[in-house]
Design a protein around this motif. Sequence first.
Motif, PDB file in Angstrom:
ATOM      1  N   HIS A 290      -1.619   2.428  -5.558  1.00  0.00           N
ATOM      2  CA  HIS A 290      -0.767   1.632  -4.673  1.00  0.00           C
ATOM      3  C   HIS A 290      -0.063   0.519  -5.455  1.00  0.00           C
ATOM      4  O   HIS A 290      -0.576   0.028  -6.456  1.00  0.00           O
ATOM      5  CB  HIS A 290      -1.593   1.013  -3.546  1.00  0.00           C
ATOM      6  CG  HIS A 290      -2.062   2.018  -2.548  1.00  0.00           C
ATOM      7  ND1 HIS A 290      -2.835   1.690  -1.468  1.00  0.00           N
ATOM      8  CD2 HIS A 290      -1.848   3.359  -2.474  1.00  0.00           C
ATOM      9  CE1 HIS A 290      -3.082   2.778  -0.759  1.00  0.00           C
ATOM     10  NE2 HIS A 290      -2.504   3.805  -1.347  1.00  0.00           N
TER      11      HIS A 290
ATOM     12  N   HIS B  68       0.807  -1.224   0.000  1.00  0.00           N
ATOM     13  CA  HIS B  68       0.000   0.000   0.000  1.00  0.00           C
ATOM     14  C   HIS B  68       0.837   1.270   0.000  1.00  0.00           C
ATOM     15  O   HIS B  68       0.372   2.330   0.415  1.00  0.00           O
ATOM     16  CB  HIS B  68      -0.997  -0.039   1.161  1.00  0.00           C
ATOM     17  CG  HIS B  68      -1.884  -1.243   1.079  1.00  0.00           C
ATOM     18  ND1 HIS B  68      -2.919  -1.340   0.169  1.00  0.00           N
ATOM     19  CD2 HIS B  68      -1.814  -2.438   1.712  1.00  0.00           C
ATOM     20  CE1 HIS B  68      -3.473  -2.541   0.281  1.00  0.00           C
ATOM     21  NE2 HIS B  68      -2.820  -3.225   1.207  1.00  0.00           N
TER      22      HIS B  68
ATOM     23  N   CYS C 291      -6.745   0.389  -5.832  1.00  0.00           N
ATOM     24  CA  CYS C 291      -6.198  -0.707  -5.037  1.00  0.00           C
ATOM     25  C   CYS C 291      -7.321  -1.450  -4.306  1.00  0.00           C
ATOM     26  O   CYS C 291      -8.421  -0.908  -4.141  1.00  0.00           O
ATOM     27  CB  CYS C 291      -5.211  -0.123  -4.030  1.00  0.00           C
ATOM     28  SG  CYS C 291      -4.420  -1.335  -2.964  1.00  0.00           S
TER      29      CYS C 291
ATOM     30  N   CYS D   5      -7.635  -1.787  -1.310  1.00  0.00           N
ATOM     31  CA  CYS D   5      -7.962  -1.059  -0.080  1.00  0.00           C
ATOM     32  C   CYS D   5      -8.848   0.148  -0.356  1.00  0.00           C
ATOM     33  O   CYS D   5      -9.296   0.820   0.565  1.00  0.00           O
ATOM     34  CB  CYS D   5      -6.684  -0.609   0.626  1.00  0.00           C
ATOM     35  SG  CYS D   5      -5.836   0.743  -0.206  1.00  0.00           S
TER      36      CYS D   5
END
Length: 312
Positions: free
Chosen positions: A177, A160, A170, A172
């Motif tokens: 990232h 990340h 990403c 997340c």
Amino acid sequence: MAELIGVDLGGTKILARFIDPETGEGRGRVKRPTPKTGPADVLKKVAEVVDELDPQRSAPAVGIGVPGLVTESGVVTLCPNIDGWDSEVDVAKILRKRLKRPVAVGNDVNVGALAEHRVGAGRGFKDMATVFVGTGVGGGLVLNNRLVAGTRGMAGEIGHVTTHPGGRKCGCGKRGHMEAYAGRAGLEAEARRRHAAGDKNMLVKQAGDGRIKSSFIATAIEAEDPVTLELIEDAVQALAMAIGSMATLLDLPLIVLGGGVVDRLGQDFLDRIHRSKAFGGFGNHVCELRLAQRLDDAGVVGAAILAADACG
Ligand SMILES: [Zn+2]
């Protein structure tokens, strides 16, 4: 040193074994499904699994690897990979009370790093990091022979760091990232996006509606499929930028790489990362990249080593 108990608490199963932390050798094995009804039930089950393995309570300490963010004192601050786990929980404290002996808790990827450091590819190195490239990209950091967790348990989460500002989304939720470029899921999303936009490629052709497996990536590279080669070049660059920066910042002599994608693409992939201009570096600093040893039950072994370090 006496055998300790290592526990691998996963999203689907809980596995416990007796482990010799010096050699990594294991004995006995109890495995049960992970409850999906919240942390209280999960921890109750972990205690049952440990008691079933060791009814005499002969092991002096227990180590546990958890698929979430874990602080150095064993508080799990985030655990999205276990269904129903929606709050911060002091796992070490609760299990210490229940198991009546010292309990150490670490992130599963981090304890995997500890296993590589002590009984795997990193043996003999004081400082090193691991990077696991699978569906996502995880990592662990060992400095001065100790696992580093960080204030919130985020140390080593190299997937990340930003390598492409404003770039691909990403897992997340944020953009740009490294994981979005190097992880299998990020690569798959981009391959499918391009395929749908008319940029037909072998990755999607092989996978159809199924998952784009690491073996499909290897086959498409072999066949010099243009889209695949481009995506892999992006992955190499993202990994080189993140890994090279980490190596320089922390003066690491060794980084061990593993995970499904690396296992499949092998040493050639590591060499490309190392040779990439994005790897950078300072002066004549040299950092070796090595393949992980893919230890059996690495999570269980690493968890037991974490417990040994905490008690030793
Ligand atoms: Zn991310």
